[in-house]
Scaffold this motif. Structure first.
Motif, PDB file in Angstrom:
ATOM      1  N   LEU A  92       0.650  -1.358   0.121  1.00 28.81           N
ATOM      2  CA  LEU A  92      -0.047  -0.608  -0.109  1.00 28.81           C
ATOM      3  C   LEU A  92       1.021   1.064   0.158  1.00 28.81           C
ATOM      4  CD1 LEU A  92      -2.777  -0.739   2.708  1.00 28.81           C
ATOM      5  CD2 LEU A  92      -2.988  -1.033   0.144  1.00 28.81           C
ATOM      6  N   ALA A  93       1.482   1.096   0.543  1.00 27.79           N
ATOM      7  CA  ALA A  93       2.789   2.428   0.234  1.00 27.79           C
ATOM      8  C   ALA A  93       3.509   2.527  -0.988  1.00 27.79           C
ATOM      9  CB  ALA A  93       3.491   2.124   1.872  1.00 27.79           C
ATOM     10  N   SER A  94       3.940   1.192  -1.492  1.00 28.15           N
ATOM     11  CA  SER A  94       5.131   1.551  -2.585  1.00 28.15           C
ATOM     12  C   SER A  94       4.011   1.924  -4.238  1.00 28.15           C
ATOM     13  CB  SER A  94       4.959   0.035  -3.276  1.00 28.15           C
ATOM     14  OG  SER A  94       6.040  -0.115  -2.738  1.00 28.15           O
ATOM     15  N   LEU A  95       1.865   1.519  -2.993  1.00 28.80           N
ATOM     16  CA  LEU A  95       1.346   2.229  -4.581  1.00 28.80           C
ATOM     17  C   LEU A  95       0.805   4.355  -3.509  1.00 28.80           C
ATOM     18  CD1 LEU A  95      -1.509   1.904  -6.236  1.00 28.80           C
ATOM     19  CD2 LEU A  95      -2.497   1.701  -4.458  1.00 28.80           C
ATOM     20  N   GLY A  96       1.243   4.423  -2.718  1.00 31.70           N
ATOM     21  CA  GLY A  96       1.452   5.644  -2.601  1.00 31.70           C
ATOM     22  C   GLY A  96       2.403   6.526  -3.048  1.00 31.70           C
ATOM     23  N   CYS A  97       3.053   5.994  -3.023  1.00 32.16           N
ATOM     24  CA  CYS A  97       4.775   6.605  -3.849  1.00 32.16           C
ATOM     25  C   CYS A  97       4.206   6.868  -4.962  1.00 32.16           C
ATOM     26  CB  CYS A  97       6.011   6.033  -3.320  1.00 32.16           C
ATOM     27  SG  CYS A  97       6.399   5.855  -1.487  1.00 32.16           S
ATOM     28  N   ALA A  98       3.494   5.649  -5.550  1.00 33.73           N
ATOM     29  CA  ALA A  98       2.959   5.712  -7.645  1.00 33.73           C
ATOM     30  C   ALA A  98       2.747   6.856  -7.751  1.00 33.73           C
ATOM     31  CB  ALA A  98       2.811   4.659  -7.218  1.00 33.73           C
ATOM     32  N   LEU A  99       1.793   7.032  -6.880  1.00 30.40           N
ATOM     33  CA  LEU A  99       0.449   8.242  -6.615  1.00 30.40           C
ATOM     34  C   LEU A  99       1.050   9.178  -6.632  1.00 30.40           C
ATOM     35  CD1 LEU A  99      -2.839   5.680  -6.875  1.00 30.40           C
ATOM     36  CD2 LEU A  99      -1.006   6.387  -8.503  1.00 30.40           C
ATOM     37  N   SER A 100       2.112   9.620  -5.487  1.00 31.73           N
ATOM     38  CA  SER A 100       2.602  10.585  -4.628  1.00 31.73           C
ATOM     39  C   SER A 100       2.508  12.213  -5.793  1.00 31.73           C
ATOM     40  CB  SER A 100       3.786  10.616  -3.816  1.00 31.73           C
ATOM     41  OG  SER A 100       3.640  10.129  -3.270  1.00 31.73           O
ATOM     42  N   ILE A 171       8.913   2.920 -11.368  1.00 26.66           N
ATOM     43  CA  ILE A 171      10.147   2.137  -9.769  1.00 26.66           C
ATOM     44  C   ILE A 171       8.904   1.721  -9.241  1.00 26.66           C
ATOM     45  CG2 ILE A 171      11.741   2.300  -8.348  1.00 26.66           C
ATOM     46  CD1 ILE A 171      12.537   4.445 -10.642  1.00 26.66           C
ATOM     47  N   PHE A 172       7.831   2.874  -8.641  1.00 24.61           N
ATOM     48  CA  PHE A 172       7.044   2.130  -7.563  1.00 24.61           C
ATOM     49  C   PHE A 172       6.182   1.541  -8.120  1.00 24.61           C
ATOM     50  CE2 PHE A 172       9.144   6.146  -6.387  1.00 24.61           C
ATOM     51  CZ  PHE A 172      10.085   5.963  -5.208  1.00 24.61           C
ATOM     52  N   TRP A 173       5.631   1.127  -9.530  1.00 27.22           N
ATOM     53  CA  TRP A 173       4.524   0.401  -9.140  1.00 27.22           C
ATOM     54  C   TRP A 173       5.329  -1.316  -9.390  1.00 27.22           C
ATOM     55  CZ3 TRP A 173      -0.330   1.310  -9.217  1.00 27.22           C
ATOM     56  CH2 TRP A 173      -0.729   2.429  -9.304  1.00 27.22           C
ATOM     57  N   LEU A 174       6.594  -1.489 -10.191  1.00 26.37           N
ATOM     58  CA  LEU A 174       7.407  -2.060  -9.978  1.00 26.37           C
ATOM     59  C   LEU A 174       7.063  -2.815  -8.218  1.00 26.37           C
ATOM     60  CD1 LEU A 174       9.287  -4.727 -10.934  1.00 26.37           C
ATOM     61  CD2 LEU A 174      11.020  -3.228 -10.840  1.00 26.37           C
ATOM     62  N   LEU A 175       7.786  -2.108  -7.123  1.00 29.34           N
ATOM     63  CA  LEU A 175       7.620  -2.115  -6.221  1.00 29.34           C
ATOM     64  C   LEU A 175       6.136  -2.820  -5.129  1.00 29.34           C
ATOM     65  CD1 LEU A 175       9.638   0.400  -4.223  1.00 29.34           C
ATOM     66  CD2 LEU A 175      10.233  -1.890  -5.069  1.00 29.34           C
ATOM     67  N   VAL A 176       4.924  -2.273  -5.931  1.00 34.11           N
ATOM     68  CA  VAL A 176       4.070  -2.883  -5.584  1.00 34.11           C
ATOM     69  C   VAL A 176       3.503  -3.643  -6.098  1.00 34.11           C
ATOM     70  CG1 VAL A 176       1.096  -2.210  -5.886  1.00 34.11           C
ATOM     71  CG2 VAL A 176       2.752  -0.234  -5.621  1.00 34.11           C
ATOM     72  N   LEU A 177       3.704  -4.664  -7.570  1.00 37.29           N
ATOM     73  CA  LEU A 177       3.828  -5.970  -7.661  1.00 37.29           C
ATOM     74  C   LEU A 177       4.462  -6.862  -7.003  1.00 37.29           C
ATOM     75  CD1 LEU A 177       4.551  -5.117 -11.906  1.00 37.29           C
ATOM     76  CD2 LEU A 177       1.991  -5.518 -10.492  1.00 37.29           C
TER      77      LEU A 177
END
Length: 401
Positions: A92-100, A171-177
């Motif tokens: 969830l935090a990675s998703l937040g980073c991707a959408l920041s 990069i953060f979408w990759l961390l989400v996956l």
């Protein structure tokens, strides 16, 4: 060791090592993947270099802070729930980073990432000792270290590729996956390794008493320092790599991979040797060999850098051999840390990780900026960090019984 361990995992030992190594890799991987995109993120979010550095500091601070609690939670509620909760929050935090939409939000979600990523590092160590007797635990710990060494080698390449061919959000979408995939894999395969009779109270009084007993135990803290601080003798060079490799050694950016090849190769080689030595060499002898290698290399490194101008052909191999010595001894010392307090292995792993993270942060924020502009001061600082570990080990060794 959990008396039901033989029934909890019936697959090959290497498969469990891979699963646990992936948990441990998550922290460094999520740091190193976004470093190549620093300048691009700053332009996109209209951020200053100082603000970008704060996104890294927020991650490291969150990582160090929560490292104190992941193990205690795992001792009370079980290993599996803490791992799954950490992975879920990381995703969830990675998703937040991707959408920041701003640098402030990015720093906030990076802090949450750091707070959750440490769960895998801390709890995986406790799981290993839950599942295996000492010699086998050392072999698995060594396998985990080998796989763990892959993360800092490939993460910057993956992050740089994604940034160039997509953008920093990818990069953060990759961390989400990755977070979601690890959550699914651990939900499917990770057993609960904490025996019901071994669960500890999460009441504040016994919890604080447990922390206090560990911190005031000179033997415990000496082992923690012996395992965690010498790593920074090598990590100092990693943190200083742009100056050390680019300016002092005169290598082009496309040649930086040689530096990481030696450092990561040294770690993986030392971990492999440690696993091979398990059950054949006594733990104290193996630790002595590791420290001897680091000490000899450190003295040679200081001498060469005081007399000669640093050259890539001898400077980088020395760092690789230093890394080999550290990885040879650290699985053994880590198991000693956990076995000093077998009833609270999770908490012991937490304190060990917290001290290691604090040392890393101190070296990153204070030591490296002070010494990176001279190869001689780099070598002296690396020697001093290694010496902390040697002093701690030789003090505690006769007191271990």
């Amino acid at each position: 060791m959990n008396p039901d361990a033989p029934r909890l995992w019936r697959g090959p030992r290497w498969a469990l090592a891979v699963l646990l190594a992936c948990l441990g890799m998550l922290g460094p991987f999520s740091i190193d993947t976004y470093l190549p995109a620093f300048a691009g993120i700053a332009r996109s979010l209209d951020a200053t270099p100082v603000q970008m550095q704060q996104t890294l500091s927020a991650y490291l601070a969150g990582f160090a802070l929560m490292n104190l609690f992941h193990g205690a939670l795992a001792d009370s509620f079980g290993r599996r729930p803490v791992v799954l909760a950490g992975l879920g929050l990381f995703t969830l935090a990675s998703l937040g980073c991707a959408l920041s939409p701003s640098i402030g939000w990015l720093a906030f979600f990076r802090a949450i990432q750091g707070m959750s990523a440490g769960a895998g590092v801390v709890v995986s160590r406790a799981i290993i000792r839950d599942m295996f007797p000492p010699a086998d635990a050392q072999r698995v710990m060594s396998q985990v270290t080998i796989y763990f060494g892959v993360a800092p080698a490939i993460a910057p390449m993956i992050g740089g590729f994604l940034f160039v061919h997509a953008d920093w959000h990818s990069i953060f979408w990759l961390l989400v996956l990755i977070g979601a995939a690890l959550w699914a894999a651990n939900w499917r395969w990770l057993p609960e390794t904490l025996h019901a009779d071994a669960r500890q109270s999460f009441h504040p009084v016994p919890l604080l008493r447990g922390y206090w007993d560990m911190v005031r135990s000179a033997r415990f803290m000496a082992l923690v320092f012996a395992s965690g601080v010498p790593f920074n003798g090598m990590f100092l060079y990693v943190l200083s790599a742009p100056v050390f490799v680019g300016e002092h050694l005169g290598l082009a950016p496309q040649q930086f991979f040689w530096f990481f090849l030696f450092t990561i190769g040294g770690i993986m080689g030392g971990a492999w040797a440690s696993g091979r030595a398990a059950g054949k060499l006594g733990p104290h002898r193996q630790i002595r060999y590791g420290f001897t290698i680091m000490a000899v290399v450190s003295v040679l490194n200081v001498g060469l850098n005081l007399v000669f101008k640093a050259e890539a052909w001898w400077a980088m191999p020395l760092i690789g051999v230093f890394s080999f010595g550290w990885a040879l001894m650290v699985p053994v010392v880590t198991l000693m840390v956990l076995d000093l307090v077998p009833e609270r292995r999770g908490m012991a792993s937490s304190v060990q990780s917290c001290v290691g993270s604090a040392a890393n942060a101190l070296v990153a924020g204070v030591v490296a900026p002070l010494v990176m502009h001279s190869t001689a001061t780099l070598a002296l600082a690396s020697f001093a960090l290694m010496a902390v570990g040697i002093v701690a080990w030789f003090w505690v060794r006769p007191r271990l019984g």
